[in-house]
Each structure stands twice: as C-alpha cells, then as structure tokens.
Design a protein around this motif. Sequence first.
Motif, PDB file in Angstrom:
ATOM      1  N   GLY A 124       2.115   9.695 -10.405  1.00 38.85           N
ATOM      2  CA  GLY A 124       1.239  10.028 -11.435  1.00 38.85           C
ATOM      3  C   GLY A 124       0.746   8.805 -12.382  1.00 38.85           C
ATOM      4  O   GLY A 124      -0.148   8.956 -12.834  1.00 38.85           O
ATOM      5  N   HIS A 125       1.268   7.690 -11.713  1.00 44.72           N
ATOM      6  CA  HIS A 125       0.381   6.420 -12.267  1.00 44.72           C
ATOM      7  C   HIS A 125      -1.098   6.382 -11.841  1.00 44.72           C
ATOM      8  O   HIS A 125      -1.334   6.882 -10.840  1.00 44.72           O
TER       9      HIS A 125
ATOM     10  N   LEU B 256      -1.006  -2.487  -9.667  1.00 45.66           N
ATOM     11  CA  LEU B 256      -0.516  -3.780 -10.478  1.00 45.66           C
ATOM     12  C   LEU B 256       1.035  -3.651 -10.258  1.00 45.66           C
ATOM     13  O   LEU B 256       1.953  -4.592  -9.707  1.00 45.66           O
ATOM     14  N   LEU B 257       1.862  -2.307 -10.132  1.00 44.24           N
ATOM     15  CA  LEU B 257       3.019  -2.101 -10.360  1.00 44.24           C
ATOM     16  C   LEU B 257       3.626  -2.339  -8.778  1.00 44.24           C
ATOM     17  O   LEU B 257       4.694  -2.961  -8.544  1.00 44.24           O
TER      18      LEU B 257
ATOM     19  N   GLU C 167       0.747  -1.427  -0.009  1.00 44.72           N
ATOM     20  CA  GLU C 167      -0.104  -0.029  -0.074  1.00 44.72           C
ATOM     21  C   GLU C 167       0.790   1.240   0.101  1.00 44.72           C
ATOM     22  O   GLU C 167       0.463   2.231  -0.697  1.00 44.72           O
ATOM     23  N   TYR C 168       2.105   1.158   0.632  1.00 45.91           N
ATOM     24  CA  TYR C 168       2.985   2.386   0.636  1.00 45.91           C
ATOM     25  C   TYR C 168       3.419   2.530  -0.729  1.00 45.91           C
ATOM     26  O   TYR C 168       3.141   3.883  -1.091  1.00 45.91           O
ATOM     27  N   VAL C 169       3.925   1.534  -1.515  1.00 50.01           N
ATOM     28  CA  VAL C 169       4.359   1.647  -2.643  1.00 50.01           C
ATOM     29  C   VAL C 169       3.395   2.082  -3.846  1.00 50.01           C
ATOM     30  O   VAL C 169       3.549   3.105  -4.359  1.00 50.01           O
ATOM     31  N   GLU C 170       2.131   1.607  -3.593  1.00 54.07           N
ATOM     32  CA  GLU C 170       0.919   2.147  -4.347  1.00 54.07           C
ATOM     33  C   GLU C 170       0.730   3.501  -4.014  1.00 54.07           C
ATOM     34  O   GLU C 170       0.475   4.290  -5.197  1.00 54.07           O
TER      35      GLU C 170
END
Length: 191
Positions: free
Chosen positions: A142-143, A150-151, A132-135
């Motif tokens: 800007g993704h 997904l990433l 969740e942090y990476v998201e």
Amino acid sequence: MGRKAKHTKVDWIVAAFKTLGEEGIEGVRVERLAKDLGTTKGSFYWHFADRPALHKQMLDFWEQEGTKRIIIELDDTDLSPNEQLRALAQTAVQTEIMKLDTIAIEGALRAWAGQEGWVADRIRTAENARVEYVEQLLLSIGHNPIQATLLANQLYLMLLGFYSISRHDPKKIHRDAFIAFADQIAEDRSL
C-alpha cells in the motif's frame, strides 16, 4: 567414451565461491580449486571450457540462487506481501548458505565488479531485480509509488551496509536493525 566426472559443476562453483570469499577473484584458479576438491584439473574441464567460463557460471549461479530462486519461492507461498517482505529480509541476512560465508562472498563479488565491467553489469542487473521485487511488495502493501521506490532502495542499501560492516564487526544488532526496518516498512505506510 570418457569417464563421468566425480565432482559436479555445482561442486566446482561452490568451491570457487568459497575461494572468492577468502581470497577474491584472483584466488579462483583451477589448480587451487582442484586441490581443495581433492581431484584433478581434468574434472574441471569436464564441466567448464576454461576459467572465464567458470566465472560466468559463478555469476549465473549467484543470480539464480541468490535472486531468481528466492523470488520464485516467495511468490509461490501463501504469504501476504508484508510477510513476504519479512521473509525476504530474514533470508537476506543469512550469514551462511551451502556452508559458504555469504558476507565474505557478497563483499568479494562487489570488489570483483570494481575490477571488471562485465561483472559489474551482471551484479547491477541482479541488484536491480532485487530492488524491483521489494518495490513491488511495497506497492502491494500500500505504499505509494514514490515511497515504494525510495524505501526499496533504502532497504537494499541497508543490506549492502550490513554486508560491509559484518565483515569486520559482526554484531547481532546490525542484523536486528535491518530486520526491524524491514518490519517497519512492511507495516507503516506513512514512511
């Protein structure tokens, strides 16, 4: 009034993680840890009620030091989200922290999770927080939300793969590939 313990709670936890990485959870025994620390079992009981209490504290420590503290420290910097993601990736592939083999420990933690459901629940909670942090970083970069989800999961799965392969084939290229992917998603919003 009793004497003050020679070894701190963290000393015992670090010794337990060292043993976990070497032998798995079965090796994390009070007698073994006392011998490794050059002390008596009484020192252990100064800090922990019993072995299950140590196990809980190990997971608390792992979650605090390996997830929460890292997130707080990154959030307290002046780094951009791109730079935070890069710094996080560099931190994630460190192979030694506090003189502990992080690769062996991460593998042993997941093996332990396969044996005990409560451990799997704790690890899942920490892993969800990491993803969740990476998201959130990817959204800030800007993704779009679908890409970010997904990433973030891809990156975490790559990290788990890095941990797995590094136990038997520790090539620098594996680390470099993980870092390169993190760099790529930190910059390229078209992925």
